[in-house]
Write an enzyme that holds these catalytic residues in place. Sequence first.
Site, PDB file in Angstrom:
ATOM      1  N   LYS A 194      -4.538  16.206  24.751  1.00  0.00           N
ATOM      2  CA  LYS A 194      -2.795  17.118  24.091  1.00  0.00           C
ATOM      3  C   LYS A 194      -1.892  16.298  24.487  1.00  0.00           C
ATOM      4  O   LYS A 194      -2.013  15.937  25.967  1.00  0.00           O
ATOM      5  CB  LYS A 194      -3.190  18.500  24.456  1.00  0.00           C
ATOM      6  N   ASP A 219       6.625  21.196  23.926  1.00  0.00           N
ATOM      7  CA  ASP A 219       6.608  22.478  23.393  1.00  0.00           C
ATOM      8  C   ASP A 219       7.586  23.551  23.682  1.00  0.00           C
ATOM      9  O   ASP A 219       7.738  24.720  24.052  1.00  0.00           O
ATOM     10  CB  ASP A 219       4.960  23.066  24.306  1.00  0.00           C
ATOM     11  N   LYS A 226       9.562  29.941  23.243  1.00  0.00           N
ATOM     12  CA  LYS A 226       9.076  30.471  23.777  1.00  0.00           C
ATOM     13  C   LYS A 226      10.569  30.753  24.541  1.00  0.00           C
ATOM     14  O   LYS A 226      11.627  30.432  24.387  1.00  0.00           O
ATOM     15  CB  LYS A 226       8.910  28.843  25.136  1.00  0.00           C
ATOM     16  N   ASP A 275       2.931  28.757  19.164  1.00  0.00           N
ATOM     17  CA  ASP A 275       3.460  28.319  20.366  1.00  0.00           C
ATOM     18  C   ASP A 275       1.138  28.577  21.180  1.00  0.00           C
ATOM     19  O   ASP A 275       1.325  27.254  21.918  1.00  0.00           O
ATOM     20  CB  ASP A 275       3.261  29.501  21.664  1.00  0.00           C
ATOM     21  N   GLU A 322      -0.151  25.470  19.790  1.00  0.00           N
ATOM     22  CA  GLU A 322      -0.589  24.571  19.012  1.00  0.00           C
ATOM     23  C   GLU A 322      -1.368  23.549  19.355  1.00  0.00           C
ATOM     24  O   GLU A 322      -1.532  22.351  18.665  1.00  0.00           O
ATOM     25  CB  GLU A 322       0.920  23.777  19.237  1.00  0.00           C
ATOM     26  N   ARG A 352      -4.494  23.663  20.555  1.00  0.00           N
ATOM     27  CA  ARG A 352      -5.980  23.515  19.530  1.00  0.00           C
ATOM     28  C   ARG A 352      -6.161  23.093  18.586  1.00  0.00           C
ATOM     29  O   ARG A 352      -7.089  22.759  18.378  1.00  0.00           O
ATOM     30  CB  ARG A 352      -6.606  25.261  19.652  1.00  0.00           C
TER      31      ARG A 352
END
Length: 501
Positions: free
Chosen positions: A266, A271, A278, A348, A350, A352
Amino acid sequence: MTSSLKFAFADFQAELGATLVIPVAEDLLLPPAAAALTPGLQALVTRAAEAERFKAKAQATLVLLAPDGVPVERIVLVGVGPVDARAKLNWLTLGGSLCAKLPSAKSVSVLMEHATGEAFSVDDVADLALGMELKSYSFERYKTKKKDGEGAEPGPSLVTLMVANKNTAKKAFKSREAIGSGVNLARTLVNEPPNVLFPSEFAERAGQLEKLGVEIEILEEKQLRKLGMRALLAVGQGSEKESRVVIMRWNGAGDENEQPVAFVGKGVTFDTGGISIKPAAGMEDMKGDMAGAACVVGLMQALAGRKARVNAIGAIGLVENMPDGNAQRPGDIVTSMSGQTIEIINTDAEGRLVLADVLWHVQTTYKPKFIVDLATLTGAILVALGQEYAGLFSNDDKLADQLSKAGDLTGERVWRLPLAAAYDKMIDSRFADMKNTGGRFGGSITAAQFLQRFVGETPWVHLDIAGTGMSSPNTDTNRSWGSGWGVRLLDRLVADFYEDK
Ligand code: BES
Ligand code: MN
Ligand code: ZN
């Protein structure tokens, strides 16, 4: 990478550096080569040890000013415990903790002879050196001012290992050195700020492995669209930065058609959470949300650097997760490369989505012996395991056991958690084939269940490294925020179970 420590190998008669390191066994037993340096040394050691209560327990150190007759400034005694227990010593952590005690920017000689007069094994020598290399890494690229009296890098600048057979020791260290620079490369990628290391820049850095003979394929957005990687692209669509997928291939097996092993990472270079944004506190840490991809690049560098006799694929999904007028929304439904549809509940979750397409691509294109993926996937894994163990999920007991063994041997430990149909139900969606979150309970497990839907029958392990890959505490062998976790673990998996002998 950001360790300027150099190693040399010499015999016991070689000229000494500014500091001499001598391993000392319990009862203050010195190696014969040390005792031979000057007749008064044993008496001095005995007196100093008494004054400082130094008992030569493993990893304890004692610094002495050198007595007359020994042409060095300092002598560092390093405890190795009982003479008969040395097989149990961890020379890697010993090297690391020793390195932290050495004066910076000086040359150091290490006398590698046991108190019994036996020579150190070449593996012990190489492990000690690797421990020093790992501990001496620090990330100073963006510091323009050095504090007074501090060198750019902590620890010594040149370490000469004095050994019985310098040529075999040098050879054994060569492959350790490749592993060390793979770990340090992964650390640097994790430590770099997100305005510098965005997807296309990350891809460029991975592309540097071409110099080591790694085949590189960089897929740009146009090609990703053509392949149908819509789940991955959906994560990146709110960002100004273009997404990338990089496929690295190392063909080291005797037969280049031999089925490869595969590693997937990943690589969310930042993020924010996207529209499901977040909270502000600690958000800067999300620059490390590419630690899985960094590990895969570091691993490929290690394998190529030591010319591992294996065919290996490394594949990384690189995106930035940003909120924007074009960002994906909760409620969106995307069609993944596999054809399975995904309802976005929380933008959030994301990682996966990125992995779903890369796993599918790797599985169908390369038909690997196995896939191991690494991802800073869930905060829940920190709640479950802290920063000591990574979470391991697998559809294959044999592969899971091999990784546990490699974890025990390298100290990069993994703990297996369950996958089961009952958890799988938690990600069924009312509107699509699945949804991208499974609710509050078992968050790391439902994330793994999601990934499992994209690996088919391929033996597969998912490692959730949100706790181990970034924001790392100092250890015997690490003082970097990005730990480079997983490079040594996976190198060991390959070396012990998948390399041609
Ligand atoms: N990158 C995070 C997970 C993370 C958390 C990594 C802390 C490192 C440290 C991931 O993309 C994420 O945001 N996961 C969510 C999933 C949730 C929305 C189902 C989480 O863990 O809260
Ligand atoms: Mn996230
Ligand atoms: Zn993330």
